[in-house]
Design an enzyme around this catalytic site. Sequence first.
Site, PDB file in Angstrom:
ATOM      1  N   CYS A 131      50.098  32.543  28.652  1.00 25.48           N
ATOM      2  CA  CYS A 131      49.832  32.812  27.246  1.00 25.48           C
ATOM      3  C   CYS A 131      49.236  31.564  26.592  1.00 25.48           C
ATOM      4  O   CYS A 131      49.366  30.441  27.107  1.00 25.48           O
ATOM      5  CB  CYS A 131      51.100  33.250  26.530  1.00 25.48           C
ATOM      6  SG  CYS A 131      52.486  32.172  26.781  1.00 25.48           S
ATOM      7  N   LYS A 158      52.369  45.980  30.424  1.00 29.34           N
ATOM      8  CA  LYS A 158      51.329  45.038  30.001  1.00 29.34           C
ATOM      9  C   LYS A 158      51.987  43.978  29.116  1.00 29.34           C
ATOM     10  O   LYS A 158      52.830  44.303  28.269  1.00 29.34           O
ATOM     11  CB  LYS A 158      50.245  45.774  29.208  1.00 29.34           C
ATOM     12  CG  LYS A 158      49.275  44.857  28.462  1.00 29.34           C
ATOM     13  CD  LYS A 158      48.420  44.001  29.412  1.00 29.34           C
ATOM     14  CE  LYS A 158      47.542  43.002  28.643  1.00 29.34           C
ATOM     15  NZ  LYS A 158      46.751  42.130  29.562  1.00 29.34           N
TER      16      LYS A 158
HETATM   17  C1  LIG Z   1      44.812  35.422  29.453  1.00 27.73           C
HETATM   18  C2  LIG Z   1      45.653  35.842  28.275  1.00 27.73           C
HETATM   19  C3  LIG Z   1      44.847  36.761  27.375  1.00 27.73           C
HETATM   20  C4  LIG Z   1      46.035  34.605  27.501  1.00 27.73           C
HETATM   21  C5  LIG Z   1      46.956  36.502  28.765  1.00 27.73           C
HETATM   22  C6  LIG Z   1      46.834  37.948  29.251  1.00 27.73           C
HETATM   23  C7  LIG Z   1      46.122  38.068  30.552  1.00 27.73           C
HETATM   24  C8  LIG Z   1      44.910  38.707  30.678  1.00 27.73           C
HETATM   25  C9  LIG Z   1      44.208  39.323  29.518  1.00 27.73           C
HETATM   26  O1  LIG Z   1      44.825  40.164  28.803  1.00 27.73           O
HETATM   27  O2  LIG Z   1      43.027  38.950  29.342  1.00 27.73           O
HETATM   28  N1  LIG Z   1      44.260  38.777  31.882  1.00 27.73           N
HETATM   29  C10 LIG Z   1      44.812  38.236  33.018  1.00 27.73           C
HETATM   30  O3  LIG Z   1      44.228  38.298  34.127  1.00 27.73           O
HETATM   31  N2  LIG Z   1      46.020  37.627  32.925  1.00 27.73           N
HETATM   32  C11 LIG Z   1      46.692  37.496  31.746  1.00 27.73           C
HETATM   33  O4  LIG Z   1      47.787  36.896  31.728  1.00 27.73           O
END
Ligand SMILES: CC(C)(C)CCc1c(C(=O)O)[nH]c(=O)[nH]c1=O
Length: 315
Positions: free
Chosen positions: A133, A44
């Site tokens: 990010c 993750k």
């Molecule tokens: C969207 C962010 C929270 C900035 C990064 C982590 C992430 C998330 C998340 O942790 O919400 N969900 C996704 O589908 N892709 C991602 O890259």
Amino acid sequence: VDLSTSIAGVTLPNLLLNASGVNCRYENELQQLLDSSAGSLVTKSATLSSRDGNPEPRYAPLAGQIGSINSMGLPNQGYEYYLEYAKKFDYNNAAGKPLFISLAGMSLPDNKAMCEAFRDANLPCVLEINFSCPNLPGKPQLGYDMEAMEAALQVLAPIIGKPFGIKLPPYFDIAHFDQAAAIFNKFDNIAYVTCINSVGNGLAIDWESETALIKPKDGFGGLGGLMVLQTSLANVNAFYRRLNNGKQVIGCGGVTSGKEAFLHILAGASAVQIGTQLQEEGTGVFERVSKELEEIMVAKGYTNVEEFRGKVKTL
Ligand SMILES: CC(C)(C)CCc1c(C(=O)O)[nH]c(=O)[nH]c1=O
């Protein structure tokens, strides 16, 4: 039939692995991936400090198995947890499975600090920097800010030093494919790009309750699953056509069966990540999709993926 592949200097005995974020926050989940038919695993996305993430419900499958929506909010154990995991990972495991580590700093200094820590540890794991990010407030995510993306790479690529990958949001404009690829081609140690991250800021509404499916961000969240397949295939192929010096593409988006995995390879993917379908089906998805892909290859007379990788025909 040979489903192995090599990326960023490591060899995956099977080109299927999880999409970062799914079934990969905790050690026990990572062990489930190692125990599955997946050829590798990615953690993750990590931030400098651990995060609980957004309030639930923050993930939901969409009716009719067309996909998913999520606004997890980067829940993770903090990068040191994954650094420790990478330090004790058995890189000589019998299955020959390499390890990918995803990083998503909340700022360039955070990304710099995490990359320096992994560089100093000098481990065989491959870093995948998540460019979805956050950026400065009011600015789009890093992957959509070309100047900020190049500036970040000018800092991070030299620190990482060795081959690494970037997780990219989907692009929808040919000029953006051109601009992004031109930036990545400037950095010799960008070994691959993973296309795509979720399609940003969709809104899933339940028509009976008249309510958004997820709680964070008024129901806005990233879309995944079969409904994003054509967008992911386009991003895989666009970068496959544009990247040079042996840079590769990992496909991610819409893989529910051997057929979509086959399509990703036709589009140019060297490996294929599974997210939504892994979330919904569990780690048995890797054995099922592998078998289905092998059946397709046998039926078409292919013995290895190099014979058809990137060979999508045009009219
Ligand atoms: C969207 C962010 C929270 C900035 C990064 C982590 C992430 C998330 C998340 O942790 O919400 N969900 C996704 O589908 N892709 C991602 O890259």
